[in-house]
Structures are given as C-alpha cells and as structure tokens.
Design an enzyme around this catalytic site. Structure first.
Site, PDB file in Angstrom:
ATOM      1  N   ALA A 111       0.848  -1.195   0.000  1.00  0.00           N
ATOM      2  CA  ALA A 111       0.000   0.000   0.000  1.00  0.00           C
ATOM      3  C   ALA A 111       0.889   1.253   0.000  1.00  0.00           C
ATOM      4  CB  ALA A 111      -0.976  -0.034   1.174  1.00  0.00           C
ATOM      5  N   SER A 112       0.707   2.163   0.953  1.00  0.00           N
ATOM      6  CA  SER A 112       1.386   3.457   0.876  1.00  0.00           C
ATOM      7  C   SER A 112       2.883   3.409   1.156  1.00  0.00           C
ATOM      8  CB  SER A 112       0.729   4.456   1.828  1.00  0.00           C
ATOM      9  OG  SER A 112      -0.485   4.923   1.287  1.00  0.00           O
ATOM     10  N   ILE A 113       3.405   2.290   1.627  1.00  0.00           N
ATOM     11  CA  ILE A 113       4.867   2.188   1.698  1.00  0.00           C
ATOM     12  C   ILE A 113       5.454   2.295   0.293  1.00  0.00           C
ATOM     13  CG2 ILE A 113       6.797   0.662   2.311  1.00  0.00           C
ATOM     14  CD1 ILE A 113       5.254  -0.252   4.707  1.00  0.00           C
ATOM     15  N   LYS A 115       5.001   4.606  -1.586  1.00  0.00           N
ATOM     16  CA  LYS A 115       5.404   6.006  -1.741  1.00  0.00           C
ATOM     17  C   LYS A 115       6.901   6.197  -1.509  1.00  0.00           C
ATOM     18  CE  LYS A 115       0.964   8.130  -0.398  1.00  0.00           C
ATOM     19  NZ  LYS A 115       0.088   6.963  -0.307  1.00  0.00           N
TER      20      LYS A 115
END
Length: 544
Positions: A111-113, A115
């Site tokens: 998921a947002s890791i 980024k």
C-alpha cells in the site's frame, strides 16, 4: 496540557547521525546489544492480535502478519503468525485445510509504503541534476498546471491537493483517470507550503514526474533505481501470477466488482491505473524491505551498492514542516518519509526516526540513533477494511522492541496509557537554606502529550509547586521550569535544583495520554544536601 519551558533542550538533527556499514545477518539479542526478554516477547505480542483484544475488541487486528526486527545489522526476530489467506468473503472463513498460513517469505501488498519507492526514484533524479526540489512540477508535467507547487511540496504533503478522489469509479479508462488526477485542483483557500494534507494524489503526480524525468515507466524506474541494484527479488509492482500462493490476500471488494483481492493491488485507484502508481502498488517481503531499511541506515548504501548519497539521506530526514506543526501536529515530514510518529513508532520514535505505514496493515520504522528497524507486514484489510486498523499492534511491537535497548537501573515508570504515575520522596528532615537536590534522570516521552514534572512540597504533600532545575550531560546542558516532554537525548542527565528551605517532600510525576508513549522516565541517586536521601513512595513506578 502545557509543554515545558526549556532552554537549549535536547535535539538531534540529521547532520548528527552516524552511518554504519552493517550487513544483515541472523543473530541473538545479546549480539545486537539488546535485552533478550523483550525481543523474545515480540512473537507472542504479534500472535495476540490474531484474535480480538482489549485494545482492538471487535475483530482480530489482522488475519496474518510477518515481522522482522534488527539492530546493528543483526536480525533478532523474523517470524510469521496467522494466515496469509483465511477468508473467502467478509462473513465466510475458509475451512482450515484451505487456508494458507503466513510465512517469513510471504509477499504483502505494501500500500502506501510504495510512496517510499517513488520518493527514492525522485531523489535520485535530484542527485543527478535532472530535478530541482524547489522547481515547479509543471516544468516537467505541463498538464499538472499549478505553477506554484514544487517537488518539495508534493514530497512533504503541503501542496494543498486533496487527500483522495475516487478516480477508479469516476472515469472510464486509465488514461482519463490519470488526466483527472493531474488536473485535480488544490483545495480552496490553500497555499503551497502553508498546510498539511496527506495526499495520495500528490504521489500519483510524483509518479508521473518520475516517469517524465527518467524516460521510463514507474515500475521500470523503481526496478532500475532501487530493487534491481539492491537485489530485492520479491519486490515490485504487479507480481507474477505464479507467485500468488505466496501472496497475502487483502479485501473482499464486492462493491468494486473485484471479489477477493489476491495477487493484485488492493488500492482501487492504483488498480484502475494498471497496478502501477506513485502512491500504491508495490509488493514485497520482510527480507527485501530489510535490505532497503539497512541501506538507509547505512546512509544510502548496502554491500557496496549506493542508491542515494549520505547527503541526500540526511536531507530526506529534515523536518520541513516544522513551521506548521503547531497548527498541524501530525505533519512532521522529511522528503517522503514520516518523522517521529509516536502513533505507530511509539517508543522507537525520535525527531529523526523515520518510516511509513500502508493501508493494508504494513509499516516500517527506522531508528537511526539506535541503528535499528522494525518491519510489520500484515493483511489487516482481509477480509474487510472496516474491521479497523492494526495500529495498536504496530505500537505494541515497536514499544517492546524499543524496550530491548538497555537504559540502566533505578526507579522507572510503568508503561501505562491514560495514567498519572507519581514517585514521592519524603525527606528525613526539612531542607535547610541553600539546599540543593541532585539526581540522575533519563526521559523520553510523546512530545506535548506525555509529560514529566518535578515538584516540591513544604507541608507534607498537601500542596506542590514546580521545581526549576538544570540538566547536564557532558558538554550539554539546559534548564527547565520543572516540566519535561519529548526527546530527552537518550542519555542520563545529572540534575541539580535549588530546593526551597523547609521542603519536606519531592515529587516526580509522569502523565500520559490515551495512546502512544516513549520509554518513559527513569530516576536514580536522589540526594538533597542537608537532608540526605529521601524515602520513596511509588505509585506506578518500579525500582530495578
């Protein structure tokens, strides 16, 4: 709660960090300079969240999880609990024989890791001179418009762009969805750099920027710049179908017509963009992420391969949002990295501790002072995101791992949330004129929300007033009005204070809010000139 008035209070900046050249290897807690008991407790803590708990009462925090913890390059914990695949639907568990247990090599949707991978590619382009952090994004992505928004604004989530829009359901094709993301206007009344809104849209834009500058698709740019050089073989976008049995399932997205999401990205916008986006889409294992964490702890290099310079790693850990944190307390950010987030880093947090979380239940916490990191990968959205976050498990594991680092002996506060803990020292005789109190003090608390106080009483404890004090450690020193909060330098301070004549009692108190903590307060060698060592009465403090 009022923060203390400090003069030259402890601080640490990225420039003060010492980078090592550690190589990951398995070892014991003792080999890593850690206490064995807290390290050993981590598995049981992770297992406890496979069922409802007092701090997560309605559902398990996750179906399964894999954990890796290391210090000084020594991997002291690496284990898996629960199931990578447990449910066929939100209300339907699979029969035990059809479930797939989580393993140490289970692949998770980060998921947002994700980024962080986009961030590193962007920072690499800055180092190559192809990008300027303070140049308008629109110079490279004209259709973005918004000429006042810079690369730095997107990396620090201060652009004014909204957090999220459902491009996946609002537009019919990947092309129209991406066009809409780039054309998204900033929120009314915002000004670049003046506010903090954590924005998926900003990272989608950064993903496009990385593609324009590198001339490659984002997946290829991440491979060529990060995962390939570091030999992170299980990390990337759109995992191969043959790896599906190693991948943790996520949510049952019946509302999106997807059924059980398994082997493809969970995030709807990333899915609708073909599985590759700047904000989500990367899959990985704890072993691969350990390489990335150690690379960053080493100042951007691992086993002779450098992906970022030490200078850029330090620049990435500066809190660029310091000027707005009074209005946006959760805004502490470097370039792409979250800084000092006690909400999930807990006692591992410091002004330079960095990391990120992911919506699917993933998190990395990297403590460059202790040269340690903690990875928790889970499928907390399996089978339903509405079962709640797994942040309580993140905190519990981070707290326990941090407690494995020895501090020393003496009085110390119990680990309790929403508590007021007191340690009262009754003087054998009232303090004479000119009396000086001295003691050793070690403190580390959640800034602003958890505070330590030192007070005196001249009437046997009926009334109390703050005790101003001076703290010294080597060449460092500062003064306090009697209150302390936040980062304490991770060192023992020698404290002296002028005690009012007639003082009968000293009191040390520690007040915590409802969640998240540091390591608390530690005290030893208390003495008052002319009065001797006080008799201690503890409420929530322990001597060991």
């Amino acid at each position: 709660m009022t923060a203390s008035l400090l003069v030259n209070a402890p601080e640490i900046t990225p420039d003060q960090l010492v980078f090592r050249h550690d190589v990951l290897r398995a070892g014991t807690a003792a080999q890593a300079g850690l206490l064995a008991a807290p390290v050993a407790a981590m598995r049981a803590i992770a297992e406890s969240y496979l069922v409802p708990t007092a701090d997560h009462p309605d559902h398990p925090a996750y179906a399964g999880a894999t954990v890796l913890a290391a210090r000084n390059g020594v991997v002291v914990q690496r284990f898996a609990v629960g199931d990578a695949v447990r449910y066929a639907a939100a209300d339907a568990e699979l029969p035990p024989e059809q479930r797939i247990p989580a393993r140490v090599d289970t692949i998770y949707d980060l998921a947002s890791i994700s980024k962080l991978f986009t961030t590193i590619v962007v920072l690499q382009q800055v180092e190559k001179g192809r990008l300027d952090l303070d140049a308008p994004v629109a110079e490279h992505v004209p259709e973005f418009g918004k000429p006042r928004i810079t690369v730095r604004h997107l990396l620090t989530h201060t652009s004014g762009l909204p957090a999220f829009l459902p491009f996946w359901s609002s537009y019919p094709t990947p092309e129209t969805r991406l066009t809409a993301a780039l054309a998204t206007p900033v929120a009314a009344g915002t000004k670049p750099g003046a506010q903090y809104v954590y924005s998926d849209i900003g990272l989608i834009v950064l993903g496009v920027l990385a593609e324009r500058v590198t001339g490659k698709g984002l997946a290829q740019a991440v491979h060529d710049g990060v995962t390939g050089p570091l030999a992170m073989r299980d990390t990337g976008f759109n995992p191969a179908p043959e790896t599906r049995d190693r991948i943790a399932a996520t949510e049952v997205e019946a509302y999106a017509g997807r059924g059980l999401v398994w082997g493809v990205v969970h995030d709807e916008n990333a899915w609708s963009l073909g599985g590759v986006a700047g904000h989500a889409g990367v899959f990985s294992t704890v072993d691969d992420l350990a390489i990335l964490c150690q690379t960053l702890l080493n100042g951007g290099a691992y086993r002779g391969t450098r992906i970022l310079s030490e200078r850029m790693v330090r620049a990435a850990l500066v809190n660029y949002n310091e000027g707005i944190e009074d209005r946006f307390p959760d805004s502490d950010r470097g370039l792409g990295f979250e800084l000092g987030k006690h909400s999930y880093m807990d006692a591992m947090a410091s002004p330079v501790t960095f990391g990120h979380t992911g919506f699917t239940g993933t998190s990395v916490v990297i403590d460059p002072i202790a040269h340690s990191f903690l990875i928790l990968l889970s499928n907390r959205v399996h089978p339903d995101r509405n079962w709640g976050t797994n942040t309580v498990a993140r905190r519990a594991l981070a707290r326990t791992f941090a407690e494995a680092i020895p501090i020393g002996h003496g009085w110390h506060t119990a680990g309790k949330d929403n508590a007021s803990l007191t340690l009262v020292g009754h003087l054998p005789r009232p303090a004479p004129i000119g009396a000086i109190a001295s003691f050793l003090l070690w403190y580390d608390t959640e800034p602003r929300y958890d505070t330590a106080h030192i007070e005196t009483s001249a009437d046997g404890g009926a009334s109390w007033r703050p005790l101003p004090m001076t703290l010294r450690a080597g060449h460092d020193g500062f003064t306090s009005d009697g209150s302390l909060t936040g980062y304490g330098g991770r060192k023992w301070w020698h404290v002296t204070a002028a005690v009012p004549a007639g003082t009968t009692d000293l009191r040390w108190s520690y007040r915590t809010d409802v969640s998240a903590r540091g390591r608390g307060v530690h005290l030893d060698h208390v003495h008052v000139t002319g009065s001797g060592a006080p008799d201690m009465a503890a409420d929530g403090w322990t001597f060991s």
